[in-house]
Design a protein around this motif. Structure first.
Motif, short mmCIF file in Angstrom:
data_model
loop_
_atom_site.label_atom_id
_atom_site.label_comp_id
_atom_site.label_asym_id
_atom_site.label_seq_id
_atom_site.Cartn_x
_atom_site.Cartn_y
_atom_site.Cartn_z
N ASP A 1 0.83 -1.20 0.00
CA ASP A 1 0.00 0.00 0.00
C ASP A 1 0.87 1.25 0.00
O ASP A 1 0.58 2.21 -0.72
CB ASP A 1 -0.92 0.01 1.23
CG ASP A 1 -1.94 -1.13 1.19
OD1 ASP A 1 -2.26 -1.59 0.08
OD2 ASP A 1 -2.38 -1.55 2.26
N ASP A 2 1.91 1.25 0.80
CA ASP A 2 2.86 2.36 0.85
C ASP A 2 4.20 1.84 0.33
O ASP A 2 5.08 1.46 1.10
CB ASP A 2 3.00 2.88 2.28
CG ASP A 2 3.75 4.22 2.34
OD1 ASP A 2 4.45 4.54 1.36
OD2 ASP A 2 3.64 4.91 3.37
N ASP A 3 4.33 1.81 -0.99
CA ASP A 3 5.53 1.24 -1.59
C ASP A 3 6.78 2.05 -1.26
O ASP A 3 7.87 1.49 -1.09
CB ASP A 3 5.36 1.11 -3.11
CG ASP A 3 4.95 2.43 -3.76
OD1 ASP A 3 5.74 2.97 -4.54
OD2 ASP A 3 3.84 2.91 -3.48
N ARG A 4 6.65 3.35 -1.15
CA ARG A 4 7.81 4.18 -0.82
C ARG A 4 8.33 3.83 0.58
O ARG A 4 9.54 3.68 0.78
CB ARG A 4 7.46 5.66 -0.88
CG ARG A 4 8.65 6.59 -0.55
CD ARG A 4 8.23 8.05 -0.52
NE ARG A 4 7.80 8.50 -1.83
CZ ARG A 4 8.63 8.93 -2.77
NH1 ARG A 4 9.94 8.94 -2.55
NH2 ARG A 4 8.16 9.35 -3.93
N ALA A 5 7.43 3.71 1.54
CA ALA A 5 7.86 3.40 2.90
C ALA A 5 8.53 2.04 2.96
O ALA A 5 9.55 1.87 3.64
CB ALA A 5 6.66 3.45 3.85
N LEU A 6 7.97 1.05 2.26
CA LEU A 6 8.57 -0.28 2.28
C LEU A 6 9.94 -0.27 1.63
O LEU A 6 10.91 -0.82 2.18
CB LEU A 6 7.66 -1.28 1.57
CG LEU A 6 8.22 -2.70 1.41
CD1 LEU A 6 8.56 -3.30 2.77
CD2 LEU A 6 7.24 -3.59 0.67
N ALA A 7 10.05 0.35 0.46
CA ALA A 7 11.34 0.39 -0.24
C ALA A 7 12.38 1.14 0.58
O ALA A 7 13.54 0.70 0.69
CB ALA A 7 11.17 1.04 -1.61
N ASP A 8 12.00 2.26 1.17
CA ASP A 8 12.93 3.02 2.01
C ASP A 8 13.37 2.20 3.22
O ASP A 8 14.56 2.18 3.57
CB ASP A 8 12.28 4.32 2.50
CG ASP A 8 12.23 5.39 1.42
OD1 ASP A 8 12.83 5.17 0.35
OD2 ASP A 8 11.60 6.44 1.65
N ALA A 9 12.42 1.54 3.87
CA ALA A 9 12.75 0.77 5.07
C ALA A 9 13.67 -0.39 4.75
O ALA A 9 14.62 -0.68 5.49
CB ALA A 9 11.46 0.27 5.73
N VAL A 10 13.41 -1.08 3.64
CA VAL A 10 14.27 -2.20 3.25
C VAL A 10 15.66 -1.70 2.91
O VAL A 10 16.67 -2.31 3.29
CB VAL A 10 13.67 -2.97 2.06
CG1 VAL A 10 14.66 -3.99 1.50
CG2 VAL A 10 12.38 -3.67 2.47
#
Length: 202
Positions: free
Chosen positions: A178-187
């Protein structure tokens, strides 16, 4: 026999997910320090519509078969099972999000995919929206609503087992968040320990 056992476990996970959804206790990773990233936003209306169609079909078949009690009972059981299955599937999407831990990303989809990807094995992560997913060797696509938004490239093949136990070695994983930016940043931060941002969407 083994296939029946696998399918039974899958159905049990759907029922557990439905119970979790009803009591609002998602498997969010809080207990073991994981961070959750959902992927079912916007699918509620679609699944509700599908469930409603199934409910109408159940009523229609009950009327059509009212003079055939044996067939009526058999079809009614199958229809009620379908309604339960649809509800459990949506519940599993909701209560089984992706989970990011210090050393592993658990990529999940409903009750049939739970793939542990070691962070050290992720070569690159990028935001990438795709709406077509042709089957290819070494690639695993987990779309929601026919769309994936995050792509993971791996340094080495990772074993993924399908619902029925068939092994596939994958080096590229496409998933939806749902929040692809947050997931990509966190990874990216967890993988490298730096503030380097992931690739921009193409």
């Amino acid at each position: 026999m083994r296939t029946a056992a696998v399918l039974a476990r899958h159905e049990l996970r759907l029922l557990v997910s439905l119970l979790r959804w009803l009591v609002r206790r998602p498997d969010s990773g809080d207990a073991d320090g994981g961070r959750a990233f959902g992927y079912a936003r916007g699918q509620g209306a679609v699944m509700a519509g599908f469930w409603f169609v199934c409910a109408v079909e159940t009523f229609a078949m009950a009327v059509l078969l009212r003079n055939r009690p044996t067939a009526h009972r058999l079809v009614l059981v199958l229809d009620l099972y379908t309604l339960l299955f649809v509800a459990g599937l949506y519940a599993a999407w909701t209560v089984r999000p992706h989970l990011l831990h210090d050393d592993v990303l658990r990529v999940r989809q409903a009750a049939h995919v739970d793939l542990r990807v070691p962070l050290e094995q992720i070569a690159a992560v990028r935001r990438e929206t795709r709406t077509t997913h042709e089957r290819a060797d070494g690639e695993l696509s987990l779309p929601v609503g026919s769309r994936t938004t995050v792509t993971l490239e791996l340094t080495a093949p990772l074993a993924h087992f399908t619902l029925l136990g068939r092994r596939r070695d994958v080096t590229l994983i496409r998933l939806h968040a749902d929040d692809d930016r947050a997931l990509a940043d966190a990874v990216t931060r967890a993988r490298s320990g730096s503030s380097v941002r992931p690739d921009r969407p193409r």
